[in-house]
Design an enzyme around this catalytic site. Structure first.
Site, PDB file in Angstrom:
ATOM      1  N   CYS A   4     -13.059 -21.057 -18.687  1.00 20.53           N
ATOM      2  CA  CYS A   4     -14.057 -20.017 -18.417  1.00 20.53           C
ATOM      3  C   CYS A   4     -13.545 -18.991 -17.401  1.00 20.53           C
ATOM      4  O   CYS A   4     -12.695 -19.297 -16.569  1.00 20.53           O
ATOM      5  CB  CYS A   4     -15.328 -20.681 -17.880  1.00 20.53           C
ATOM      6  N   ASP A 124     -23.252 -29.116 -14.715  1.00 21.82           N
ATOM      7  CA  ASP A 124     -22.385 -28.565 -13.681  1.00 21.82           C
ATOM      8  C   ASP A 124     -22.878 -29.107 -12.337  1.00 21.82           C
ATOM      9  O   ASP A 124     -24.012 -29.564 -12.226  1.00 21.82           O
ATOM     10  CB  ASP A 124     -22.509 -27.027 -13.720  1.00 21.82           C
TER      11      ASP A 124
HETATM   12  O1  LIG Z   1     -17.635 -18.391 -12.837  1.00 21.50           O
HETATM   13  C1  LIG Z   1     -18.453 -17.759 -12.152  1.00 21.50           C
HETATM   14  O2  LIG Z   1     -18.089 -16.995 -11.260  1.00 21.50           O
HETATM   15  C2  LIG Z   1     -19.919 -17.916 -12.388  1.00 21.50           C
HETATM   16  C3  LIG Z   1     -20.802 -17.007 -11.837  1.00 21.50           C
HETATM   17  C4  LIG Z   1     -22.160 -17.150 -12.018  1.00 21.50           C
HETATM   18  C5  LIG Z   1     -22.655 -18.191 -12.756  1.00 21.50           C
HETATM   19  C6  LIG Z   1     -21.766 -19.105 -13.334  1.00 21.50           C
HETATM   20  C7  LIG Z   1     -20.397 -18.978 -13.145  1.00 21.50           C
HETATM   21  N1  LIG Z   1     -19.489 -19.879 -13.696  1.00 21.50           N
HETATM   22  C8  LIG Z   1     -19.910 -20.992 -14.454  1.00 21.50           C
HETATM   23  C9  LIG Z   1     -18.888 -21.653 -15.318  1.00 21.50           C
HETATM   24  O3  LIG Z   1     -18.959 -21.663 -16.526  1.00 21.50           O
HETATM   25  C10 LIG Z   1     -17.832 -22.474 -14.730  1.00 21.50           C
HETATM   26  O4  LIG Z   1     -16.867 -22.676 -15.703  1.00 21.50           O
HETATM   27  C11 LIG Z   1     -18.408 -23.826 -14.296  1.00 21.50           C
HETATM   28  O5  LIG Z   1     -19.428 -23.608 -13.340  1.00 21.50           O
HETATM   29  C12 LIG Z   1     -17.334 -24.643 -13.678  1.00 21.50           C
HETATM   30  O6  LIG Z   1     -16.780 -23.943 -12.601  1.00 21.50           O
HETATM   31  P1  LIG Z   1     -15.675 -24.604 -11.678  1.00 21.50           P
HETATM   32  O7  LIG Z   1     -16.330 -25.652 -10.860  1.00 21.50           O
HETATM   33  O8  LIG Z   1     -15.164 -23.465 -10.876  1.00 21.50           O
HETATM   34  O9  LIG Z   1     -14.629 -25.152 -12.606  1.00 21.50           O
END
Ligand SMILES: O=C(O)c1ccccc1NCC(=O)[C@H](O)[C@H](O)COP(=O)(O)O
Length: 217
Positions: A4, A124
């Protein structure tokens, strides 16, 4: 397996070459991974037919989501904001196949009766206190909180996954018939918002190896 928050051609190509099944573009303006729809449309052309193209939205209305979905040619809409209950129901009605994020810290955070039923859940980590963003903060949660999940709606595991822990995550979730994959953003970055093609490849490789080992008798 979803990577993502992609914003560049080399990151899109790294995800496809490694064998990811989904890529995500973030259309939430609060995000360091925000990508303008025009740029996402160009990147999506590199990926179309090879992986599913997901668009992530946070606290945005159905009209805006529809417009971006159609202009970019998204396969899947991901709802990942701080929408209230009524807004979540409305968005799931407008996008029945969507992925709907649910912040989990303990068993009682799991979806239950009376929650909207999306196409799939993204479980999440709940954001740390004071965070403005609902996701993409690189925080893991205790996966044992999932043990009470009895739902049939497929779920994707997200939150603080990295090339080093994704195999453990897959092993922890493999017992759930509804487990349908993993999602990563921060864990494949060299700095906040900047993807690292080598880490993307390492993540996908580790996830594929873990899955293959579980399927080997
Ligand atoms: O990625 C972002 O900045 C974001 C902003 C606002 C809402 C959601 C967001 N990301 C969500 C995702 O899909 C991520 O892939 C997921 O939360 C996992 O994130 P991570 O812990 O950084 O791998």
């Amino acid at each position: 397996m979803k990577i993502c928050g992609l914003t560049t051609q080399d990151a899109v190509e790294a995800a496809i070459d490694a064998g990811a099944t989904m890529i995500g573009f973030v259309f939430a303006r609060v995000s360091p991974r925000y990508v303008a729809p025009e740029k996402a449309a160009a990147l999506a052309e590199l990926a179309r037919g090879k992986v599913q193209i997901v668009g992530l939205f946070a606290d945005q209305g159905a009209e805006e989501i529809h417009a971006i979905r159609d202009s970019v040619g998204l396969d899947i809409v991901q709802i990942h904001g701080r929408e209230n209950r009524a807004e979540r129901f409305e968005l799931v009605r407008a996008f029945p196949d969507c992925m709907l994020a649910k912040g989990i810290w303990q068993e009682s955070d799991l979806p239950g009766e009376g929650d909207p039923v999306p196409g799939s859940w993204i479980f999440d980590a709940l954001p740390p206190d004071g965070y403005k963003r609902q996701g993409g903060h690189g925080t893991p949660f205790d996966w044992s909180a999932l043990k009470a999940y009895r739902g049939e709606t497929p779920f994707i595991l997200a939150g603080g996954l990295t090339p080093a822990n994704v195999a453990d995550a897959i092993r922890a979730c493999d017992m759930f018939p509804a487990f349908s994959g993993v999602d990563v953003s921060s864990g494949v970055e060299r700095s906040r918002g900047v993807k690292d093609p080598k880490r993307i490849a390492a993540f996908v490789e580790a996830a594929l190896a873990a899955r293959a080992a579980l399927r080997t008798p």
